[in-house]
Scaffold this motif. Structure first.
Motif, PDB file in Angstrom:
ATOM      1  N   LEU A 223       1.005  -1.435  -0.352  1.00  0.00           N
ATOM      2  CA  LEU A 223      -0.242   0.213  -0.618  1.00  0.00           C
ATOM      3  C   LEU A 223       1.014   1.313  -0.121  1.00  0.00           C
ATOM      4  O   LEU A 223       0.650   2.256  -1.152  1.00  0.00           O
ATOM      5  CB  LEU A 223      -1.118  -0.291   1.170  1.00  0.00           C
ATOM      6  CG  LEU A 223      -1.763   1.300   1.495  1.00  0.00           C
ATOM      7  CD1 LEU A 223      -2.714   0.643  -0.155  1.00  0.00           C
ATOM      8  CD2 LEU A 223      -2.614   1.417   2.532  1.00  0.00           C
TER       9      LEU A 223
ATOM     10  N   ALA B 110      -4.561   2.749  -8.941  1.00  0.00           N
ATOM     11  CA  ALA B 110      -4.136   3.223  -7.409  1.00  0.00           C
ATOM     12  C   ALA B 110      -3.924   4.661  -7.485  1.00  0.00           C
ATOM     13  O   ALA B 110      -5.129   5.097  -6.318  1.00  0.00           O
ATOM     14  CB  ALA B 110      -3.037   3.008  -6.663  1.00  0.00           C
ATOM     15  N   HIS B 111      -3.834   5.360  -8.033  1.00  0.00           N
ATOM     16  CA  HIS B 111      -3.950   6.862  -8.080  1.00  0.00           C
ATOM     17  C   HIS B 111      -5.810   7.500  -8.255  1.00  0.00           C
ATOM     18  O   HIS B 111      -5.963   7.661  -7.441  1.00  0.00           O
ATOM     19  CB  HIS B 111      -3.442   7.613  -9.070  1.00  0.00           C
ATOM     20  CG  HIS B 111      -3.988   9.112  -9.246  1.00  0.00           C
ATOM     21  ND1 HIS B 111      -4.247   9.070 -10.298  1.00  0.00           N
ATOM     22  CD2 HIS B 111      -2.634   9.994  -8.761  1.00  0.00           C
ATOM     23  CE1 HIS B 111      -3.823  10.685  -9.934  1.00  0.00           C
ATOM     24  NE2 HIS B 111      -3.483  10.903  -9.471  1.00  0.00           N
TER      25      HIS B 111
ATOM     26  N   GLU C 121      -0.182   0.564 -10.595  1.00  0.00           N
ATOM     27  CA  GLU C 121       0.159   2.116 -10.088  1.00  0.00           C
ATOM     28  C   GLU C 121      -0.650   3.286 -10.581  1.00  0.00           C
ATOM     29  O   GLU C 121      -1.746   4.559  -9.628  1.00  0.00           O
ATOM     30  CB  GLU C 121       1.210   3.089 -10.013  1.00  0.00           C
ATOM     31  CG  GLU C 121       2.233   2.272  -9.480  1.00  0.00           C
ATOM     32  CD  GLU C 121       2.914   0.341 -10.385  1.00  0.00           C
ATOM     33  OE1 GLU C 121       2.202   0.360 -11.399  1.00  0.00           O
ATOM     34  OE2 GLU C 121       3.194  -0.470  -9.357  1.00  0.00           O
TER      35      GLU C 121
ATOM     36  N   TRP D 263      -7.413   5.339  -7.643  1.00  0.00           N
ATOM     37  CA  TRP D 263      -8.638   4.653  -6.543  1.00  0.00           C
ATOM     38  C   TRP D 263      -8.738   5.925  -5.657  1.00  0.00           C
ATOM     39  O   TRP D 263      -9.519   5.763  -4.444  1.00  0.00           O
ATOM     40  CB  TRP D 263      -7.831   3.249  -6.285  1.00  0.00           C
ATOM     41  CG  TRP D 263      -8.935   2.884  -4.648  1.00  0.00           C
ATOM     42  CD1 TRP D 263     -10.166   1.867  -4.361  1.00  0.00           C
ATOM     43  CD2 TRP D 263      -8.418   3.285  -3.302  1.00  0.00           C
ATOM     44  NE1 TRP D 263     -10.262   2.111  -3.252  1.00  0.00           N
ATOM     45  CE2 TRP D 263      -9.117   2.690  -2.191  1.00  0.00           C
ATOM     46  CE3 TRP D 263      -6.821   3.319  -3.070  1.00  0.00           C
ATOM     47  CZ2 TRP D 263      -8.403   2.543  -1.291  1.00  0.00           C
ATOM     48  CZ3 TRP D 263      -6.513   3.666  -2.026  1.00  0.00           C
ATOM     49  CH2 TRP D 263      -7.085   3.070  -0.317  1.00  0.00           C
ATOM     50  N   MET D 264      -7.190   6.152  -4.550  1.00  0.00           N
ATOM     51  CA  MET D 264      -7.041   7.257  -4.409  1.00  0.00           C
ATOM     52  C   MET D 264      -8.518   8.574  -4.636  1.00  0.00           C
ATOM     53  O   MET D 264      -8.845   8.783  -2.927  1.00  0.00           O
ATOM     54  CB  MET D 264      -6.053   7.914  -4.165  1.00  0.00           C
ATOM     55  CG  MET D 264      -4.620   6.816  -3.248  1.00  0.00           C
ATOM     56  SD  MET D 264      -4.632   6.307  -1.474  1.00  0.00           S
ATOM     57  CE  MET D 264      -4.360   8.466  -1.025  1.00  0.00           C
ATOM     58  N   SER D 265      -8.393   9.339  -5.395  1.00  0.00           N
ATOM     59  CA  SER D 265      -8.615  10.889  -6.131  1.00  0.00           C
ATOM     60  C   SER D 265     -10.379  10.090  -5.980  1.00  0.00           C
ATOM     61  O   SER D 265     -11.166  10.649  -5.544  1.00  0.00           O
ATOM     62  CB  SER D 265      -8.090  10.661  -7.060  1.00  0.00           C
ATOM     63  OG  SER D 265      -8.533  10.263  -8.330  1.00  0.00           O
TER      64      SER D 265
ATOM     65  N   LEU E 281       1.623   1.789  -3.392  1.00  0.00           N
ATOM     66  CA  LEU E 281       1.318   2.993  -4.733  1.00  0.00           C
ATOM     67  C   LEU E 281       0.444   3.660  -4.397  1.00  0.00           C
ATOM     68  O   LEU E 281       0.340   4.227  -5.302  1.00  0.00           O
ATOM     69  CB  LEU E 281      -0.174   0.868  -4.581  1.00  0.00           C
ATOM     70  CG  LEU E 281       0.455  -0.293  -5.046  1.00  0.00           C
ATOM     71  CD1 LEU E 281      -0.977  -1.214  -4.929  1.00  0.00           C
ATOM     72  CD2 LEU E 281       0.590   0.185  -6.498  1.00  0.00           C
ATOM     73  N   THR E 282       0.319   3.681  -3.334  1.00  0.00           N
ATOM     74  CA  THR E 282      -0.094   4.982  -2.316  1.00  0.00           C
ATOM     75  C   THR E 282       0.444   6.059  -1.963  1.00  0.00           C
ATOM     76  O   THR E 282      -0.533   7.085  -1.857  1.00  0.00           O
ATOM     77  CB  THR E 282      -1.856   4.579  -1.524  1.00  0.00           C
ATOM     78  OG1 THR E 282      -1.837   4.180  -0.563  1.00  0.00           O
ATOM     79  CG2 THR E 282      -2.168   3.318  -2.481  1.00  0.00           C
TER      80      THR E 282
ATOM     81  N   LEU F 101      -8.979  -1.441  -2.573  1.00  0.00           N
ATOM     82  CA  LEU F 101      -8.369  -1.654  -4.196  1.00  0.00           C
ATOM     83  C   LEU F 101      -8.610  -2.517  -5.570  1.00  0.00           C
ATOM     84  O   LEU F 101      -8.535  -2.525  -6.106  1.00  0.00           O
ATOM     85  CB  LEU F 101      -6.973  -1.119  -3.725  1.00  0.00           C
ATOM     86  CG  LEU F 101      -5.312  -0.526  -5.013  1.00  0.00           C
ATOM     87  CD1 LEU F 101      -6.360   0.462  -6.213  1.00  0.00           C
ATOM     88  CD2 LEU F 101      -4.778  -0.662  -4.609  1.00  0.00           C
TER      89      LEU F 101
ATOM     90  N   TYR G 289     -11.094   6.623  -1.940  1.00  0.00           N
ATOM     91  CA  TYR G 289      -9.899   7.135  -0.599  1.00  0.00           C
ATOM     92  C   TYR G 289     -10.114   8.853  -0.033  1.00  0.00           C
ATOM     93  O   TYR G 289     -10.792   9.010   1.141  1.00  0.00           O
ATOM     94  CB  TYR G 289      -8.710   6.832  -0.503  1.00  0.00           C
ATOM     95  CG  TYR G 289      -8.307   6.426   1.155  1.00  0.00           C
ATOM     96  CD1 TYR G 289      -8.475   5.843   1.965  1.00  0.00           C
ATOM     97  CD2 TYR G 289      -7.001   8.054   1.592  1.00  0.00           C
ATOM     98  CE1 TYR G 289      -7.629   6.200   3.144  1.00  0.00           C
ATOM     99  CE2 TYR G 289      -6.698   7.851   2.744  1.00  0.00           C
ATOM    100  CZ  TYR G 289      -7.408   7.023   3.781  1.00  0.00           C
ATOM    101  OH  TYR G 289      -5.996   7.376   4.728  1.00  0.00           O
ATOM    102  N   GLU G 290      -9.590   9.621  -0.597  1.00  0.00           N
ATOM    103  CA  GLU G 290     -10.037  10.262  -0.483  1.00  0.00           C
ATOM    104  C   GLU G 290     -11.334  11.255  -0.204  1.00  0.00           C
ATOM    105  O   GLU G 290     -11.018  12.048   0.594  1.00  0.00           O
ATOM    106  CB  GLU G 290      -9.339  11.603  -1.513  1.00  0.00           C
ATOM    107  CG  GLU G 290      -7.324  11.239  -1.664  1.00  0.00           C
ATOM    108  CD  GLU G 290      -6.438  11.482  -2.655  1.00  0.00           C
ATOM    109  OE1 GLU G 290      -7.259  12.614  -3.624  1.00  0.00           O
ATOM    110  OE2 GLU G 290      -5.625  11.805  -2.589  1.00  0.00           O
TER     111      GLU G 290
END
Length: 415
Positions: A291, A329-330, A326, A332-334, A294-295, A311, A337-338
């Motif tokens: 993690l 994952a970017h 990668e 997924w974050m935006s 990747l993040t 993810l 998660y965020e």
């Protein structure tokens, strides 16, 4: 013949051991008093400096084959003893050749099955040992390892809370192949059933196992548990497109069985979605390292496991398995998660750290989905969590710093 030492860690103390004497005749001063299982070969535990090693006297070609097999299994993170080395070129005082010795590290806190039964454990102990052995056998088979001599005697057991963990000890009959056929797997199971029944009958004859216990019925438990595990790990599951929450449910069941999901292979058709999950046993800290890579999130291992599961579900649900991990994952974050952690109300941010909040939102989403029998969006789960769950949590800063000596002592109980 010159004495030859092959070892993955050279230790001069090996030269101080009496290799010119048959192993069964070694002076007790060299030996460590540890419980040994039954073996067709002479086996002794020996101290080498601060290390305790198991020494097995065996033909050189078999010793080298087993040594390489054990090394391969360890590289694959399989539960097995750690190979230490081989001693060959042994001769006695009269010049007669002696068998080689295979050296493995002693597995700390482990016991052979006879030592466990001698402690008069609870009646279901045999069943729990077989459960552990079934898990071990499934892991080995998934890795392409055919054991050829599955038994309680060739396994060491470690206590693991209310259960046991099993480790392969004897690999001399094994073969490592690209994959195993159903026939090869069933052959190993048949060997296991026969060997275990014989071992249990032997325990009964020695007065260790309950005389009323059905040794054959107990031994066949490994077949049932093995097939249950194998189906859970490799079976294909179909569901409607609105039931994607079942992906999380499948991963959760696998995690509870002690397996980590390395890959989700999904395909769609007119009738719905087909999911096939291939597990991979990974080492401690794997999830937090992956993690972080990747993040950039640096969280605890169990938090990382849950976030990575989400993810991987996101990646599969978006049908993006062929894309860079990668890049996914970017996104997924935006997108996942965020939006959650940024919208935690300021007056609740002191309750839990952000990664823990996201983890609990995922858990809440799963429970809500189970209740309604269909997918619940993360946004809906987050809103419900903020309204009904997070405000009830104690402030973290009211827990951190508490003098634990002042907390009440809970009475210990036996399960």
């Amino acid at each position: 013949m010159a004495l030859q030492i092959t070892a993955n860690q050279a230790d001069p103390a090996l030269l101080d051991l009496p290799w010119s004497i048959p192993l069964e005749d070694w002076d007790p001063k060299y030996l460590a008093a540890l419980p040994r299982g039954i073996s067709r070969h002479v086996v002794r535990f020996v101290r080498v400096g601060a290390t305790v090693i198991a020494v097995k006297e065996i033909k050189e070609d078999i010793a080298r084959g087993e040594y390489e097999l054990l090394r391969a299994l360890r590289r694959m993170d399989m539960p097995s003893v750690v190979p230490y080395g081989i001693i060959s070129g042994r001769v006695d005082a009269d010049g007669n050749e002696l068998d080689a010795c295979l050296l493995t590290r002693h597995l700390e806190f482990s016991l052979p099955y006879r030592a466990l039964f001698s402690q008069r454990l609870r009646p279901d102990t045999a069943g729990r040992l077989l459960d552990a052995l079934a898990v071990l056998l499934v892991r080995l088979h998934l890795a392409g390892f055919w054991w050829g001599d599955v038994s309680l005697s060739n396994t060491l057991f470690r206590r693991d809370a209310a259960a046991f963990s099993a480790y392969l000890v004897d690999a001399e009959t094994g073969q490592l192949l690209p994959s195993l056929s159903n026939g090869q797997r069933e052959h190993d199971l048949d060997i296991a059933r026969v060997n275990i029944a014989g071992e249990l009958f032997d325990l009964q004859a020695g007065g260790v196992l309950d005389p009323d216990a059905d040794a054959i019925e107990i031994s066949e438990r490994i077949l049932l548990r093995y097939h249950q595990l194998w189906e859970e790990l490799t079976g294909v599951e179909r569901f409607e497109t609105g039931d994607r929450w079942r992906v999380d449910e499948r991963i959760r069941r696998l995690n509870q069985l002690g397996f980590d999901v390395d890959e989700l292979a999904m395909s769609t058709d007119l009738g719905g979605t087909t999911i096939q999950i291939q597990p991979k046993v990974v080492d401690a800290g794997h999830h937090s390292r992956r993690l972080l890579r990747l993040t950039g999130l640096d969280v605890q291992e169990n938090q990382a496991r849950r976030l990575l599961n989400d993810l991987d579900s996101f990646r599969a649900g978006e049908d993006r398995q062929a894309e860079s991990e990668e890049l996914v994952a970017h996104d997924w974050m935006s997108r996942c998660y965020e939006p959650i952690v940024r919208n935690i109300p300021a007056d609740l941010t002191h309750k839990l750290e952000p990664a823990q909040v996201f983890h609990e939102v995922l858990e809440h989403r799963w429970y809500l989905s189970e209740q309604v029998g269909g997918d619940v969006t993360t946004e809906w789960a987050f809103a419900d969590y903020l309204a009904r769950v997070l405000p009830t949590k104690p402030d973290e800063d009211s827990i951190v710093g508490v003098d634990t000596m002042a907390l009440p002592v809970l009475a210990a109980r036996e399960d």
